[in-house]
Design a protein around this motif. Structure first.
Motif, PDB file in Angstrom:
ATOM      1  N   PRO A   1      47.844  20.254  49.311  1.00 43.25           N
ATOM      2  CA  PRO A   1      48.246  19.185  48.400  1.00 43.25           C
ATOM      3  C   PRO A   1      48.746  17.968  49.173  1.00 43.25           C
ATOM      4  O   PRO A   1      49.395  18.120  50.202  1.00 43.25           O
ATOM      5  CB  PRO A   1      49.384  19.833  47.585  1.00 43.25           C
ATOM      6  CG  PRO A   1      49.933  20.894  48.480  1.00 43.25           C
ATOM      7  CD  PRO A   1      48.819  21.350  49.376  1.00 43.25           C
TER       8      PRO A   1
ATOM      9  N   CYS B   1      54.029  26.023  52.784  1.00 45.35           N
ATOM     10  CA  CYS B   1      53.297  25.861  51.509  1.00 45.35           C
ATOM     11  C   CYS B   1      52.387  27.060  51.247  1.00 45.35           C
ATOM     12  O   CYS B   1      51.582  27.434  52.099  1.00 45.35           O
ATOM     13  CB  CYS B   1      52.479  24.575  51.573  1.00 45.35           C
ATOM     14  SG  CYS B   1      51.355  24.380  50.192  1.00 45.35           S
ATOM     15  N   ILE B   2      52.511  27.669  50.086  1.00 49.58           N
ATOM     16  CA  ILE B   2      51.702  28.857  49.763  1.00 49.58           C
ATOM     17  C   ILE B   2      50.464  28.496  48.933  1.00 49.58           C
ATOM     18  O   ILE B   2      49.759  29.369  48.425  1.00 49.58           O
ATOM     19  CB  ILE B   2      52.547  29.907  49.008  1.00 49.58           C
ATOM     20  CG1 ILE B   2      53.149  29.300  47.743  1.00 49.58           C
ATOM     21  CG2 ILE B   2      53.611  30.514  49.913  1.00 49.58           C
ATOM     22  CD1 ILE B   2      53.807  30.301  46.821  1.00 49.58           C
ATOM     23  N   ARG B   3      50.211  27.211  48.755  1.00 52.71           N
ATOM     24  CA  ARG B   3      49.024  26.732  48.001  1.00 52.71           C
ATOM     25  C   ARG B   3      48.971  27.302  46.577  1.00 52.71           C
ATOM     26  O   ARG B   3      47.928  27.771  46.116  1.00 52.71           O
ATOM     27  CB  ARG B   3      47.736  27.096  48.729  1.00 52.71           C
ATOM     28  CG  ARG B   3      47.221  26.079  49.727  1.00 52.71           C
ATOM     29  CD  ARG B   3      48.204  25.626  50.744  1.00 52.71           C
ATOM     30  NE  ARG B   3      47.531  24.928  51.847  1.00 52.71           N
ATOM     31  CZ  ARG B   3      48.117  24.633  52.994  1.00 52.71           C
ATOM     32  NH1 ARG B   3      49.390  24.950  53.193  1.00 52.71           N
ATOM     33  NH2 ARG B   3      47.455  24.002  53.939  1.00 52.71           N
ATOM     34  N   CYS B   4      50.108  27.306  45.930  1.00 50.54           N
ATOM     35  CA  CYS B   4      50.110  27.770  44.532  1.00 50.54           C
ATOM     36  C   CYS B   4      49.713  26.643  43.587  1.00 50.54           C
ATOM     37  O   CYS B   4      49.356  26.885  42.447  1.00 50.54           O
ATOM     38  CB  CYS B   4      51.497  28.284  44.156  1.00 50.54           C
ATOM     39  SG  CYS B   4      52.760  26.996  44.234  1.00 50.54           S
ATOM     40  N   TYR B   5      49.794  25.402  44.048  1.00 51.60           N
ATOM     41  CA  TYR B   5      49.425  24.195  43.308  1.00 51.60           C
ATOM     42  C   TYR B   5      50.290  23.943  42.076  1.00 51.60           C
ATOM     43  O   TYR B   5      49.873  23.266  41.140  1.00 51.60           O
ATOM     44  CB  TYR B   5      47.922  24.197  42.966  1.00 51.60           C
ATOM     45  CG  TYR B   5      47.044  24.409  44.181  1.00 51.60           C
ATOM     46  CD1 TYR B   5      47.348  23.784  45.394  1.00 51.60           C
ATOM     47  CD2 TYR B   5      45.947  25.252  44.147  1.00 51.60           C
ATOM     48  CE1 TYR B   5      46.580  24.007  46.533  1.00 51.60           C
ATOM     49  CE2 TYR B   5      45.175  25.474  45.288  1.00 51.60           C
ATOM     50  CZ  TYR B   5      45.504  24.848  46.475  1.00 51.60           C
ATOM     51  OH  TYR B   5      44.750  25.061  47.608  1.00 51.60           O
ATOM     52  N   CYS B   6      51.498  24.545  42.076  1.00 55.86           N
ATOM     53  CA  CYS B   6      52.439  24.251  40.982  1.00 55.86           C
ATOM     54  C   CYS B   6      52.808  22.768  40.982  1.00 55.86           C
ATOM     55  O   CYS B   6      53.059  22.186  39.934  1.00 55.86           O
ATOM     56  CB  CYS B   6      53.723  25.071  41.136  1.00 55.86           C
ATOM     57  SG  CYS B   6      53.480  26.822  40.894  1.00 55.86           S
ATOM     58  N   CYS B   7      52.869  22.159  42.178  1.00 55.40           N
ATOM     59  CA  CYS B   7      53.220  20.728  42.240  1.00 55.40           C
ATOM     60  C   CYS B   7      52.176  19.914  41.485  1.00 55.40           C
ATOM     61  O   CYS B   7      52.513  18.998  40.724  1.00 55.40           O
ATOM     62  CB  CYS B   7      53.328  20.264  43.701  1.00 55.40           C
ATOM     63  SG  CYS B   7      51.959  20.786  44.746  1.00 55.40           S
TER      64      CYS B   7
ATOM     65  N   PHE C   1      55.588  17.220  52.879  1.00 57.99           N
ATOM     66  CA  PHE C   1      55.127  18.603  52.727  1.00 57.99           C
ATOM     67  C   PHE C   1      55.349  19.354  54.032  1.00 57.99           C
ATOM     68  O   PHE C   1      55.011  18.850  55.100  1.00 57.99           O
ATOM     69  CB  PHE C   1      53.632  18.652  52.408  1.00 57.99           C
ATOM     70  CG  PHE C   1      53.264  18.084  51.066  1.00 57.99           C
ATOM     71  CD1 PHE C   1      53.056  16.723  50.905  1.00 57.99           C
ATOM     72  CD2 PHE C   1      53.125  18.911  49.967  1.00 57.99           C
ATOM     73  CE1 PHE C   1      52.710  16.195  49.670  1.00 57.99           C
ATOM     74  CE2 PHE C   1      52.771  18.394  48.728  1.00 57.99           C
ATOM     75  CZ  PHE C   1      52.567  17.033  48.580  1.00 57.99           C
TER      76      PHE C   1
ATOM     77  N   ALA D   1      58.718  23.882  50.045  1.00 56.68           N
ATOM     78  CA  ALA D   1      57.870  23.243  51.052  1.00 56.68           C
ATOM     79  C   ALA D   1      57.731  21.745  50.833  1.00 56.68           C
ATOM     80  O   ALA D   1      56.922  21.104  51.490  1.00 56.68           O
ATOM     81  CB  ALA D   1      56.482  23.896  51.024  1.00 56.68           C
ATOM     82  N   LEU D   2      58.512  21.206  49.911  1.00 58.30           N
ATOM     83  CA  LEU D   2      58.254  19.836  49.480  1.00 58.30           C
ATOM     84  C   LEU D   2      59.567  19.123  49.188  1.00 58.30           C
ATOM     85  O   LEU D   2      60.405  19.627  48.436  1.00 58.30           O
ATOM     86  CB  LEU D   2      57.409  19.946  48.200  1.00 58.30           C
ATOM     87  CG  LEU D   2      56.889  18.730  47.486  1.00 58.30           C
ATOM     88  CD1 LEU D   2      56.151  17.841  48.456  1.00 58.30           C
ATOM     89  CD2 LEU D   2      55.931  19.176  46.390  1.00 58.30           C
TER      90      LEU D   2
ATOM     91  N   CYS E   1      58.565  23.455  43.378  1.00 54.98           N
ATOM     92  CA  CYS E   1      57.915  24.135  44.514  1.00 54.98           C
ATOM     93  C   CYS E   1      58.612  25.470  44.828  1.00 54.98           C
ATOM     94  O   CYS E   1      59.771  25.489  45.247  1.00 54.98           O
ATOM     95  CB  CYS E   1      57.941  23.238  45.751  1.00 54.98           C
ATOM     96  SG  CYS E   1      57.261  24.081  47.193  1.00 54.98           S
ATOM     97  N   PRO E   2      57.922  26.601  44.649  1.00 57.65           N
ATOM     98  CA  PRO E   2      58.585  27.892  44.840  1.00 57.65           C
ATOM     99  C   PRO E   2      58.864  28.214  46.303  1.00 57.65           C
ATOM    100  O   PRO E   2      59.654  29.092  46.600  1.00 57.65           O
ATOM    101  CB  PRO E   2      57.593  28.896  44.240  1.00 57.65           C
ATOM    102  CG  PRO E   2      56.275  28.241  44.306  1.00 57.65           C
ATOM    103  CD  PRO E   2      56.519  26.754  44.225  1.00 57.65           C
ATOM    104  N   ALA E   3      58.194  27.493  47.215  1.00 58.10           N
ATOM    105  CA  ALA E   3      58.340  27.815  48.632  1.00 58.10           C
ATOM    106  C   ALA E   3      59.315  26.875  49.342  1.00 58.10           C
ATOM    107  O   ALA E   3      59.541  27.030  50.541  1.00 58.10           O
ATOM    108  CB  ALA E   3      56.974  27.725  49.317  1.00 58.10           C
TER     109      ALA E   3
HETATM  110  S1  SF4 Z   1      51.165  24.009  46.589  1.00 61.99           S
HETATM  111 FE1  SF4 Z   1      52.944  25.236  45.863  1.00 61.99          FE
HETATM  112  S2  SF4 Z   1      54.022  25.759  47.751  1.00 61.99           S
HETATM  113 FE2  SF4 Z   1      52.633  24.080  48.278  1.00 61.99          FE
HETATM  114  S3  SF4 Z   1      53.850  22.218  48.080  1.00 61.99           S
HETATM  115 FE3  SF4 Z   1      52.797  22.555  46.111  1.00 61.99          FE
HETATM  116  S4  SF4 Z   1      54.261  23.712  44.867  1.00 61.99           S
HETATM  117 FE4  SF4 Z   1      54.953  23.863  47.007  1.00 61.99          FE
END
Ligand code: SF4
Ligand code: SF4
Length: 375
Positions: free
Chosen positions: A305, A341-347, A336, A326-327, A322-324
């Motif tokens: 992201p 970053c776990i690439r969950c794409y919640c952001c 970032f 990372a942001l 962001c659950p990790a």
């Molecule tokens: S993809 Fe998930 S872990 Fe990575 S920056 Fe976005 S919310 Fe955080």
């Protein structure tokens, strides 16, 4: 044998929806006095025209029909990050509750689910309001999804995980879509009977589930088997069932029915329909990787992201979800930490301005250049 019903429906009028909804509710048994939780998709505070949330006209039609059956009805969900009252008001669902005298309630009480041998994740907490209901009527919105490719009947049930516990699951499963699919199926087998009524009148393609493009599908689907409904809709959306992580996991675990030949079909919509060129987010080939390669996969294959400064309004929602961890928002810029970053794409999912864009991993770009991956 699972019953799957599909109907043509091109508008959100009561005249069009009510006959369909009454037929749909016939797919599950409701008795006078049953406590029914209507689980709408209330992901974010977006107007019905944005096609992010379940259309209020469908919510109203379903609630009215349940009240007519003598049920005690509550509408609920647990949105990603925005205040529930705001999401309910902007989505038009609060107004439905006021009109019908039905409580519209945030799913905020979390409780441990009773033991269940069918779960992979033995310990699972879900909304107490949902677990205490006699039945759930789930109202998914037919949309694409940047992490799971599609969000349909099974995925809609993730909203029964309360608040930030959703982020904990994202963090726990990381990049592994099959593990996330297992969590979703664990939720399904832990709930009271679920009837899914899919809002596919106008859905979404592209950057779903919150920043895609609205698209008319002209469809309402329903089933008491959420897996079967997903199996019916997946190929219609242009994604072979064997490529959809939720259906792969369901088949492997024997949950629900994925075999279209065995379905009893109802309704006037031809299940052989294929919507033309639905813009479905491509996978990063991560599902092909063994789990020990998570870290390497993150770096080389998964799209990362990035901030689109021209669209970002610095609201900070992405950083708070962001659950990790990372942001962070640093002045105007998002910083970032891609090693976390776990690439969950919640952001991306939570951004109200579509200001999180994706940059493909270096190896993936190389694969594409030499023709080893689809574009
Ligand atoms: S993809 Fe998930 S872990 Fe990575 S920056 Fe976005 S919310 Fe955080
Ligand atoms: S990227 Fe989106 S969610 Fe994040 S600060 Fe900018 S506008 Fe807000």
């Amino acid at each position: 044998m699972s019953v799957v019903a599909l109907w043509h429906c091109d508008e959100y009028s009561s005249a069009a929806l009510d006959p369909i909804v009454r037929e749909a509710l016939g797919l599950l048994t409701f008795s006078q006095g049953d406590r029914v939780l209507v689980k709408a998709n209330m992901l974010a505070a977006r107007s019905p025209d944005a096609c992010v949330t379940t259309h209020p006209a469908l919510v109203e039609s379903v609630c009215r029909a349940l009240l007519d059956l003598g049920c005690s009805v509550t509408i609920g969900d647990s949105p990603g990050i925005e205040p529930f009252a705001l999401v309910a008001r902007v989505s038009g669902i609060a107004a439905v509750g006021e009109k019908l005298g039905v409580p519209v309630k945030e799913l905020s009480r979390s409780t441990l689910c009773p033991a269940n041998e069918r779960r992979v994740n033995r310990r699972l907490e879900l909304s107490a309001d949902v677990l205490e209901a006699d039945a759930v009527v789930s109202l998914p919105k037919l949309k694409t999804h940047c992490q799971m490719q599609l969000t349909m009947a099974v995925k809609n049930l993730f909203g029964t995980v309360v608040g930030t516990r959703k982020a904990q699951w994202h963090y726990a499963v990381g990049l592994d879509r099959s593990r996330f699919a297992d969590v979703l199926l664990d939720i399904l087998v832990s709930l009271p009977p679920v009837l899914s009524v899919m809002d596919g009148v106008r859905g979404m393609e592209g950057h779903g589930p919150s920043n895609g493009t609205p698209r008319q599908f002209g469809l309402i689907g329903a089933s008491a088997d959420a897996v079967a409904l997903d199996a019916a809709l997946c190929p219609m959306m242009g994604l072979p069932a064997e490529q959809y992580a939720i259906l792969k996991a369901a088949r492997a675990r024997g949950i629900g029915d994925v075999d279209l030949d065995r379905f009893e079909w109802r309704g006037d919509f031809d299940p052989r329909t294929r919507f033309a060129n639905v813009d479905i987010p491509a996978l990063d080939a991560l599902s092909l990787m063994p789990r020990f390669m998570d870290r390497l996969g993150r770096a080389l294959l998964a799209s990362r992201p990035e901030q689109d400064l021209s669209r970002c309004v610095q609201c900070g929602r992405c950083a708070s979800i962001c659950p990790a961890g990372a942001l962070v928002l640093d002045g105007k810029k998002l910083r970032f930490d891609y090693s976390k970053c776990i690439r969950c794409y919640c952001c991306h999912e939570m951004c109200p301005r579509d200001a999180i864009v994706f940059r493909e991993g270096a190896l993936m770009r190389l694969f594409k250049r030499i023709g080893m991956a689809r574009t």
